[in-house]
Design a protein around this motif. Sequence first.
Motif, PDB file in Angstrom:
ATOM      1  N   TYR A   1      -3.059  -2.625   3.509  1.00  0.00           N
ATOM      2  CA  TYR A   1      -2.033  -3.646   3.321  1.00  0.00           C
ATOM      3  C   TYR A   1      -1.284  -3.389   2.015  1.00  0.00           C
ATOM      4  O   TYR A   1      -1.903  -3.165   0.971  1.00  0.00           O
ATOM      5  N   TYR A   2       0.037  -3.439   2.119  1.00  0.00           N
ATOM      6  CA  TYR A   2       0.912  -3.188   0.980  1.00  0.00           C
ATOM      7  C   TYR A   2       1.794  -4.392   0.714  1.00  0.00           C
ATOM      8  O   TYR A   2       2.319  -5.005   1.647  1.00  0.00           O
ATOM      9  N   CYS A   3       1.986  -4.719  -0.547  1.00  0.00           N
ATOM     10  CA  CYS A   3       3.018  -5.696  -0.884  1.00  0.00           C
ATOM     11  C   CYS A   3       4.269  -4.950  -1.332  1.00  0.00           C
ATOM     12  O   CYS A   3       4.197  -3.793  -1.779  1.00  0.00           O
ATOM     13  N   ALA A   4       5.394  -5.611  -1.210  1.00  0.00           N
ATOM     14  CA  ALA A   4       6.662  -4.965  -1.509  1.00  0.00           C
ATOM     15  C   ALA A   4       7.663  -5.974  -2.033  1.00  0.00           C
ATOM     16  O   ALA A   4       7.601  -7.160  -1.695  1.00  0.00           O
ATOM     17  N   LEU A   5       8.587  -5.484  -2.835  1.00  0.00           N
ATOM     18  CA  LEU A   5       9.621  -6.313  -3.460  1.00  0.00           C
ATOM     19  C   LEU A   5      11.002  -5.810  -3.048  1.00  0.00           C
ATOM     20  O   LEU A   5      11.290  -4.611  -3.132  1.00  0.00           O
TER      21      LEU A   5
ATOM     22  N   TYR B   1      10.373  -1.711  -4.167  1.00  0.00           N
ATOM     23  CA  TYR B   1       9.130  -1.371  -4.869  1.00  0.00           C
ATOM     24  C   TYR B   1       7.932  -1.694  -3.985  1.00  0.00           C
ATOM     25  O   TYR B   1       7.962  -2.697  -3.242  1.00  0.00           O
ATOM     26  N   TRP B   2       6.896  -0.875  -4.103  1.00  0.00           N
ATOM     27  CA  TRP B   2       5.687  -1.019  -3.296  1.00  0.00           C
ATOM     28  C   TRP B   2       4.446  -0.925  -4.172  1.00  0.00           C
ATOM     29  O   TRP B   2       4.438  -0.213  -5.183  1.00  0.00           O
ATOM     30  N   GLY B   3       3.422  -1.653  -3.753  1.00  0.00           N
ATOM     31  CA  GLY B   3       2.127  -1.500  -4.383  1.00  0.00           C
ATOM     32  C   GLY B   3       1.394  -0.294  -3.831  1.00  0.00           C
ATOM     33  O   GLY B   3       1.896   0.394  -2.937  1.00  0.00           O
ATOM     34  N   GLN B   4       0.201  -0.064  -4.345  1.00  0.00           N
ATOM     35  CA  GLN B   4      -0.566   1.118  -3.948  1.00  0.00           C
ATOM     36  C   GLN B   4      -1.356   0.885  -2.671  1.00  0.00           C
ATOM     37  O   GLN B   4      -1.857   1.844  -2.073  1.00  0.00           O
ATOM     38  N   GLY B   5      -1.477  -0.359  -2.256  1.00  0.00           N
ATOM     39  CA  GLY B   5      -2.177  -0.694  -1.026  1.00  0.00           C
ATOM     40  C   GLY B   5      -3.622  -1.090  -1.264  1.00  0.00           C
ATOM     41  O   GLY B   5      -4.267  -0.663  -2.231  1.00  0.00           O
ATOM     42  N   THR B   6      -4.124  -1.924  -0.365  1.00  0.00           N
ATOM     43  CA  THR B   6      -5.530  -2.335  -0.397  1.00  0.00           C
ATOM     44  C   THR B   6      -6.067  -2.300   1.026  1.00  0.00           C
ATOM     45  O   THR B   6      -5.409  -2.753   1.961  1.00  0.00           O
ATOM     46  N   GLN B   7      -7.258  -1.746   1.192  1.00  0.00           N
ATOM     47  CA  GLN B   7      -7.824  -1.555   2.526  1.00  0.00           C
ATOM     48  C   GLN B   7      -8.459  -2.841   3.038  1.00  0.00           C
ATOM     49  O   GLN B   7      -9.252  -3.485   2.325  1.00  0.00           O
ATOM     50  N   VAL B   8      -8.120  -3.190   4.261  1.00  0.00           N
ATOM     51  CA  VAL B   8      -8.763  -4.295   4.965  1.00  0.00           C
ATOM     52  C   VAL B   8      -9.409  -3.722   6.218  1.00  0.00           C
ATOM     53  O   VAL B   8      -8.727  -3.096   7.031  1.00  0.00           O
TER      54      VAL B   8
END
Length: 124
Positions: free
Chosen positions: A93-97, A113-120
């Motif tokens: 899962y990535y957040c973005a602006l 802009y994007w985050g590095q991601g987090t695994q779910v």
Amino acid sequence: QVHLVESGGGLVQAGGSLRLGCEASGRTTSSYTMGWFRQAPGKEREFVAAISWSGGIYYTDSVKGRFTISRDNGKNTLYLQMNSLKPEDTAVYYCALNLQRGSAIMNRNVYDYWGQGTQVTVSS
């Protein structure tokens, strides 16, 4: 420079819950669209949810009624509360602006802009 850092991913059983967070630095994000996307192995990155610059909230159909997006402007942080998780929710899962204030909320190409991601990972 804007930095987005996700947190809160992990391994959960089907039917369980997780809360993802995305802390932004380098710019105040309260006046801009922010979204969550996810990418499963072998699949394209897809839209999950977003809060628009005008306050609108959007979800992809498969998560409606189960996921809730919110933001804490004081903490410059975006959240995604995920309930009733299913194995098919497994993804990074990535957040973005999005700084453009346009209308293509669900299009990943408009996000700057994007985050590095987090695994779910949701086990059955």
